[in-house]
Design a protein around this motif. Structure first.
Motif, PDB file in Angstrom:
ATOM      1  N   SER A 100       0.822  -1.209   0.000  1.00 20.82           N
ATOM      2  CA  SER A 100       0.000   0.000   0.000  1.00 20.82           C
ATOM      3  C   SER A 100       0.858   1.261   0.000  1.00 20.82           C
ATOM      4  O   SER A 100       0.405   2.329  -0.412  1.00 20.82           O
ATOM      5  CB  SER A 100      -0.930  -0.001   1.212  1.00 20.82           C
ATOM      6  N   TYR A 102       3.371   1.715  -1.897  1.00 17.77           N
ATOM      7  CA  TYR A 102       3.790   1.982  -3.275  1.00 17.77           C
ATOM      8  C   TYR A 102       2.720   2.731  -4.068  1.00 17.77           C
ATOM      9  O   TYR A 102       3.021   3.312  -5.106  1.00 17.77           O
ATOM     10  CB  TYR A 102       4.080   0.673  -4.011  1.00 17.77           C
ATOM     11  N   GLN A 103       1.493   2.666  -3.616  1.00 13.72           N
ATOM     12  CA  GLN A 103       0.381   3.211  -4.384  1.00 13.72           C
ATOM     13  C   GLN A 103       0.135   4.670  -3.995  1.00 13.72           C
ATOM     14  O   GLN A 103       0.436   5.076  -2.868  1.00 13.72           O
ATOM     15  CB  GLN A 103      -0.866   2.352  -4.142  1.00 13.72           C
ATOM     16  N   PRO A 104      -0.359   5.516  -4.901  1.00 16.91           N
ATOM     17  CA  PRO A 104      -0.907   5.167  -6.212  1.00 16.91           C
ATOM     18  C   PRO A 104       0.113   5.190  -7.352  1.00 16.91           C
ATOM     19  O   PRO A 104      -0.228   4.934  -8.484  1.00 16.91           O
ATOM     20  CB  PRO A 104      -1.949   6.262  -6.440  1.00 16.91           C
ATOM     21  N   GLN A 107       1.429   0.210  -9.628  1.00 18.44           N
ATOM     22  CA  GLN A 107       0.390  -0.814  -9.624  1.00 18.44           C
ATOM     23  C   GLN A 107       1.014  -2.140 -10.051  1.00 18.44           C
ATOM     24  O   GLN A 107       1.976  -2.164 -10.820  1.00 18.44           O
ATOM     25  CB  GLN A 107      -0.751  -0.446 -10.574  1.00 18.44           C
ATOM     26  N   PHE A 109       0.503  -5.615 -12.056  1.00 18.69           N
ATOM     27  CA  PHE A 109      -0.295  -6.184 -13.135  1.00 18.69           C
ATOM     28  C   PHE A 109       0.003  -7.681 -13.276  1.00 18.69           C
ATOM     29  O   PHE A 109       1.118  -8.128 -13.021  1.00 18.69           O
ATOM     30  CB  PHE A 109       0.005  -5.462 -14.451  1.00 18.69           C
ATOM     31  N   ALA A 119       5.504  -4.884 -11.684  1.00 24.16           N
ATOM     32  CA  ALA A 119       5.196  -3.607 -11.045  1.00 24.16           C
ATOM     33  C   ALA A 119       5.414  -2.521 -12.090  1.00 24.16           C
ATOM     34  O   ALA A 119       6.477  -2.459 -12.710  1.00 24.16           O
ATOM     35  CB  ALA A 119       6.101  -3.384  -9.845  1.00 24.16           C
ATOM     36  N   THR A 121       4.633   1.725 -13.366  1.00 21.16           N
ATOM     37  CA  THR A 121       4.204   3.067 -13.009  1.00 21.16           C
ATOM     38  C   THR A 121       2.865   3.371 -13.672  1.00 21.16           C
ATOM     39  O   THR A 121       2.578   2.896 -14.770  1.00 21.16           O
ATOM     40  CB  THR A 121       5.233   4.113 -13.463  1.00 21.16           C
ATOM     41  N   VAL A 122       2.072   4.144 -12.993  1.00 25.25           N
ATOM     42  CA  VAL A 122       0.768   4.542 -13.517  1.00 25.25           C
ATOM     43  C   VAL A 122       0.943   5.705 -14.485  1.00 25.25           C
ATOM     44  O   VAL A 122       1.725   6.631 -14.235  1.00 25.25           O
ATOM     45  CB  VAL A 122      -0.168   4.940 -12.360  1.00 25.25           C
TER      46      VAL A 122
END
Length: 371
Positions: A100, A102-104, A107, A109, A119, A121-122
């Motif tokens: 948690s 690491y977010q946001p 993410q 996948f 892992a 990046t958004v």
């Protein structure tokens, strides 16, 4: 009369049959999936304070069995966790922080597939000088991401030892029973985590530094993620947008050209897989773009191909000699732009004048500057 007698005789027989068939039903505990409690103790083979400046806030464990992916488990304990597992062979990924945390920005996948989990990046889209451009979400300085991979097996014999519940305290041996008096199997595993992110430092020499009000910049061609099970960066790339407030400004000399040095340090996933070595890159693989707003409100856009200028650096500050991708561990990235950014002199007759809000430039610090 005969029919009535038969009914009287058959009724007890039917009752007996029902009773005997009911007794043949399998016991409930046989068909229930059983599990065993496992205490996973991670003996980290690194000093997190030396590497990252602080201890982790906790630990995250992901497990993949032969039948299904297990739930992701977090704990605020930095090196041990108790799990309830069925008999199986498990592949595990252990993170040095709470997921948690690491977010946001990050993410995960394909988390149900050990061979594909990544892992990443958004992505974000923004307006302004680069209206509509898509960038990778900038990662925070902390926590630093690292992962360790391992495998262990839970056998049927371990599950059957649940009969040892509520053993008297005198029989407590080597921490095998927890506070609830439940039998717990302890796995102690030494782990050396593989860093998933790397610090990138960008240094740029600027002529007429006093003309600058703000600086915005981006760098393309960086890996957008990390494949956990392969311990490799992704081949897919993205562009990082540097935070304007994080640029440090250093004076170099006081002559009329007002030479200065801009520098910034951010965590990134690194160079994409297949582009880690200089021999694998072209200059056009990475583009460094600047958007300067001058004190007279004019703007200047500059762009440079820098694929061959991004170097992996040792902790001692020397260029790393990389032969294999395993050599990348615990290195840093550095981009020291070869060109000097020459800005136009500010125009004082525009009505805007020099902005009193322009940040001060410090006296240079401990940077090596070559001309």
């Amino acid at each position: 009369m005969i029919k009535r007698s038969l009914r009287i005789l058959l009724l007890p027989l039917l009752l007996i049959m029902l009773m005997t068939t009911a007794c043949e039903r399998r016991p409930l505990e046989v068909i229930v999936d059983e599990a065993v409690r496992v205490k996973l103790v991670v003996r980290w083979q690194v000093n997190f304070v030396e590497l990252y400046g602080e201890q982790p806030n906790g630990m995250t464990v992901m497990l993949w069995g032969s039948n299904a992916t297990q739930p992701i488990v977090e704990t605020t304990n930095e090196d041990q966790i108790i799990l309830s597992l069925k008999p199986d062979t498990y592949r595990i990924a252990i993170f040095n922080e709470l997921m948690s945390d690491y977010q946001p920005q990050i993410q995960f996948f394909d988390a149900d597939d050990y061979d594909k989990i990544a892992a990443r990046t958004v992505a974000m889209t923004r307006g302004g000088w680069d209206d509509g451009a898509t960038y990778m979400y900038t990662m925070a300085d902390d926590p630093r991401m690292a992962v360790a991979l391992d495998t262990f097996t839970i056998t049927r014999d371990m599950v059957e030892q649940d009969s040892l519940l509520f053993v008297p305290y005198e029989e407590y041996i080597e921490g095998k029973y927890d506070d609830e008096r439940v039998y717990v199997h302890t796995y102690e595993i030494p782990e050396t985590p593989w860093p998933m992110t790397v610090d990138l430092t960008v240094k740029v020499k600027v002529q007429r530094r006093q003309s600058i009000r703000t600086v915005e910049a981006s760098l393309s061609g960086l890996a957008d993620g990390f494949y956990l099970s392969h311990v490799n960066r992704t081949t897919e790339t993205g562009t990082i947008l540097f935070d304007p407030a994080r640029w440090e400004k250093h004076k170099i000399r006081e002559e009329a050209d007002s030479m200065g040095l801009l520098s910034i340090k951010v965590p990134v996933f690194g160079m994409p897989y297949g582009k880690e070595l200089l021999s694998e890159r072209k200059e056009t693989d990475n583009v460094l773009t600047f958007h300067f707003t001058l004190v007279d409100d004019r703007t200047v856009d500059l762009s440079y191909d820098v694929g061959k200028q991004i170097l992996y650096i040792t902790p001692e500050g020397r260029e790393a000699q990389i032969r294999y991708r395993q050599d990348l561990q615990n290195l840093k990235l550095e981009l020291d732009l070869h060109e000097v950014l020459v800005l136009p002199p500010a125009e004082s007759n525009t009505g805007a004048g020099f902005d009193a809000e322009v940040d001060e430039w410090d006296d240079g610090g401990a940077f090596d500057v070559n001309f």
